[in-house]
Scaffold this motif. Sequence first.
Motif, PDB file in Angstrom:
ATOM      1  N   LYS A  80      35.233  30.558  50.075  1.00  0.00           N
ATOM      2  CA  LYS A  80      36.043  29.576  49.353  1.00  0.00           C
ATOM      3  C   LYS A  80      36.366  30.070  47.946  1.00  0.00           C
ATOM      4  O   LYS A  80      37.465  29.858  47.437  1.00  0.00           O
ATOM      5  CB  LYS A  80      35.355  28.210  49.339  1.00  0.00           C
ATOM      6  CG  LYS A  80      35.270  27.579  50.730  1.00  0.00           C
ATOM      7  CD  LYS A  80      36.645  27.521  51.393  1.00  0.00           C
ATOM      8  CE  LYS A  80      36.611  26.961  52.786  1.00  0.00           C
ATOM      9  NZ  LYS A  80      37.961  26.808  53.358  1.00  0.00           N
ATOM     10  N   LEU A  81      35.421  30.782  47.326  1.00  0.00           N
ATOM     11  CA  LEU A  81      35.709  31.441  46.052  1.00  0.00           C
ATOM     12  C   LEU A  81      36.777  32.510  46.253  1.00  0.00           C
ATOM     13  O   LEU A  81      37.721  32.619  45.463  1.00  0.00           O
ATOM     14  CB  LEU A  81      34.432  32.054  45.471  1.00  0.00           C
ATOM     15  CG  LEU A  81      34.600  32.920  44.223  1.00  0.00           C
ATOM     16  CD1 LEU A  81      35.233  32.132  43.074  1.00  0.00           C
ATOM     17  CD2 LEU A  81      33.255  33.510  43.806  1.00  0.00           C
ATOM     18  N   ALA A  82      36.650  33.284  47.312  1.00  0.00           N
ATOM     19  CA  ALA A  82      37.634  34.335  47.592  1.00  0.00           C
ATOM     20  C   ALA A  82      39.028  33.750  47.783  1.00  0.00           C
ATOM     21  O   ALA A  82      40.022  34.349  47.343  1.00  0.00           O
ATOM     22  CB  ALA A  82      37.210  35.134  48.825  1.00  0.00           C
ATOM     23  N   LEU A  83      39.147  32.580  48.394  1.00  0.00           N
ATOM     24  CA  LEU A  83      40.460  31.944  48.561  1.00  0.00           C
ATOM     25  C   LEU A  83      41.058  31.509  47.232  1.00  0.00           C
ATOM     26  O   LEU A  83      42.273  31.605  47.030  1.00  0.00           O
ATOM     27  CB  LEU A  83      40.362  30.746  49.508  1.00  0.00           C
ATOM     28  CG  LEU A  83      40.324  31.078  50.982  1.00  0.00           C
ATOM     29  CD1 LEU A  83      39.992  29.840  51.804  1.00  0.00           C
ATOM     30  CD2 LEU A  83      41.639  31.680  51.442  1.00  0.00           C
ATOM     31  N   VAL A  84      40.235  31.037  46.318  1.00  0.00           N
ATOM     32  CA  VAL A  84      40.735  30.669  44.988  1.00  0.00           C
ATOM     33  C   VAL A  84      41.217  31.926  44.274  1.00  0.00           C
ATOM     34  O   VAL A  84      42.290  31.937  43.656  1.00  0.00           O
ATOM     35  CB  VAL A  84      39.659  29.922  44.170  1.00  0.00           C
ATOM     36  CG1 VAL A  84      40.140  29.658  42.752  1.00  0.00           C
ATOM     37  CG2 VAL A  84      39.282  28.606  44.853  1.00  0.00           C
ATOM     38  N   VAL A  85      40.447  32.998  44.373  1.00  0.00           N
ATOM     39  CA  VAL A  85      40.837  34.274  43.762  1.00  0.00           C
ATOM     40  C   VAL A  85      42.130  34.785  44.398  1.00  0.00           C
ATOM     41  O   VAL A  85      43.050  35.224  43.697  1.00  0.00           O
ATOM     42  CB  VAL A  85      39.696  35.302  43.881  1.00  0.00           C
ATOM     43  CG1 VAL A  85      40.150  36.695  43.478  1.00  0.00           C
ATOM     44  CG2 VAL A  85      38.498  34.861  43.048  1.00  0.00           C
ATOM     45  N   LEU A  86      42.221  34.730  45.726  1.00  0.00           N
ATOM     46  CA  LEU A  86      43.440  35.148  46.427  1.00  0.00           C
ATOM     47  C   LEU A  86      44.642  34.343  45.946  1.00  0.00           C
ATOM     48  O   LEU A  86      45.714  34.896  45.697  1.00  0.00           O
ATOM     49  CB  LEU A  86      43.268  34.977  47.939  1.00  0.00           C
ATOM     50  CG  LEU A  86      44.542  35.144  48.778  1.00  0.00           C
ATOM     51  CD1 LEU A  86      45.093  36.556  48.671  1.00  0.00           C
ATOM     52  CD2 LEU A  86      44.277  34.762  50.233  1.00  0.00           C
ATOM     53  N   THR A  87      44.470  33.053  45.805  1.00  0.00           N
ATOM     54  CA  THR A  87      45.565  32.191  45.366  1.00  0.00           C
ATOM     55  C   THR A  87      46.088  32.637  44.007  1.00  0.00           C
ATOM     56  O   THR A  87      47.301  32.792  43.812  1.00  0.00           O
ATOM     57  CB  THR A  87      45.091  30.725  45.309  1.00  0.00           C
ATOM     58  OG1 THR A  87      44.713  30.315  46.632  1.00  0.00           O
ATOM     59  CG2 THR A  87      46.168  29.810  44.774  1.00  0.00           C
ATOM     60  N   ALA A 177      38.450  44.123  42.894  1.00  0.00           N
ATOM     61  CA  ALA A 177      37.617  44.673  43.967  1.00  0.00           C
ATOM     62  C   ALA A 177      37.886  43.949  45.290  1.00  0.00           C
ATOM     63  O   ALA A 177      37.981  44.588  46.347  1.00  0.00           O
ATOM     64  CB  ALA A 177      36.144  44.582  43.593  1.00  0.00           C
ATOM     65  N   LEU A 178      38.013  42.626  45.233  1.00  0.00           N
ATOM     66  CA  LEU A 178      38.298  41.849  46.445  1.00  0.00           C
ATOM     67  C   LEU A 178      39.653  42.231  47.019  1.00  0.00           C
ATOM     68  O   LEU A 178      39.797  42.414  48.226  1.00  0.00           O
ATOM     69  CB  LEU A 178      38.252  40.343  46.138  1.00  0.00           C
ATOM     70  CG  LEU A 178      38.602  39.419  47.296  1.00  0.00           C
ATOM     71  CD1 LEU A 178      37.586  39.541  48.434  1.00  0.00           C
ATOM     72  CD2 LEU A 178      38.693  37.970  46.812  1.00  0.00           C
ATOM     73  N   TRP A 179      40.658  42.361  46.162  1.00  0.00           N
ATOM     74  CA  TRP A 179      41.999  42.729  46.625  1.00  0.00           C
ATOM     75  C   TRP A 179      41.964  44.105  47.293  1.00  0.00           C
ATOM     76  O   TRP A 179      42.514  44.295  48.378  1.00  0.00           O
ATOM     77  CB  TRP A 179      42.998  42.709  45.479  1.00  0.00           C
ATOM     78  CG  TRP A 179      44.400  42.829  45.968  1.00  0.00           C
ATOM     79  CD1 TRP A 179      45.106  43.984  46.193  1.00  0.00           C
ATOM     80  CD2 TRP A 179      45.270  41.764  46.346  1.00  0.00           C
ATOM     81  NE1 TRP A 179      46.352  43.698  46.671  1.00  0.00           N
ATOM     82  CE2 TRP A 179      46.486  42.336  46.779  1.00  0.00           C
ATOM     83  CE3 TRP A 179      45.135  40.379  46.347  1.00  0.00           C
ATOM     84  CZ2 TRP A 179      47.563  41.573  47.201  1.00  0.00           C
ATOM     85  CZ3 TRP A 179      46.217  39.617  46.772  1.00  0.00           C
ATOM     86  CH2 TRP A 179      47.407  40.204  47.196  1.00  0.00           C
ATOM     87  N   ALA A 180      41.308  45.067  46.660  1.00  0.00           N
ATOM     88  CA  ALA A 180      41.227  46.423  47.217  1.00  0.00           C
ATOM     89  C   ALA A 180      40.543  46.406  48.585  1.00  0.00           C
ATOM     90  O   ALA A 180      41.003  47.062  49.534  1.00  0.00           O
ATOM     91  CB  ALA A 180      40.487  47.347  46.254  1.00  0.00           C
TER      92      ALA A 180
END
Length: 190
Positions: A80-87, A177-180
């Motif tokens: 859920k944190l990753a989705l906020v970051v993705l957004t 880092a998450l995007w990569a």
Amino acid sequence: LINNAGVLCERPVITPDGIEKTWAVNYFAPFLLSHCLLDPLTAAPQGRIINTASIAHRWGQLDRGPKPPALGVLSYFDTKLALVVLTRRLAGRLPSPMTCNCFHPGVIGTDLAVGRGLIGRLMRLGKPLMKRPEQGALAAIHLATASEVASSTGEYFVGERPRATSRRARDERAADALWARSVELTGVGA
């Protein structure tokens, strides 16, 4: 596009692709689907991507390491944190007038957490006190259709109002880092 698929596994489950199932469904699937649909969304008069996040993003971490945590709920928080970051990251890459926002629908009485473990039992016990799925969908429908949010992008909403995210959701190094890692695993978004 409303990305709303989600799971909460009691324990880690590894998919045939070698990805922990909660991450595969809750984060990598919306990442991939959003990128696969960018052309038609860009061609629309005002394409919008809406990600179903959660207030649980506040307890998430993006740096737990390669081994999934023993408690599945921790992976849920992380995704859920990753989705906020993705957004936030995707919003900065989209051509105008396209937008990308996320929202917390509330605690919804679904079968998200099934199983005989503690979380599954707690969800079943609490289900009568939770919002119905129709109620949880209202924020997504608002973000997908309302003219007053047509220019909002990269925001986290609770109900119909933008809210502050956790500090971790604004960590640019973790976002990079998450995007990569997302590009590496999905082959899109470079």
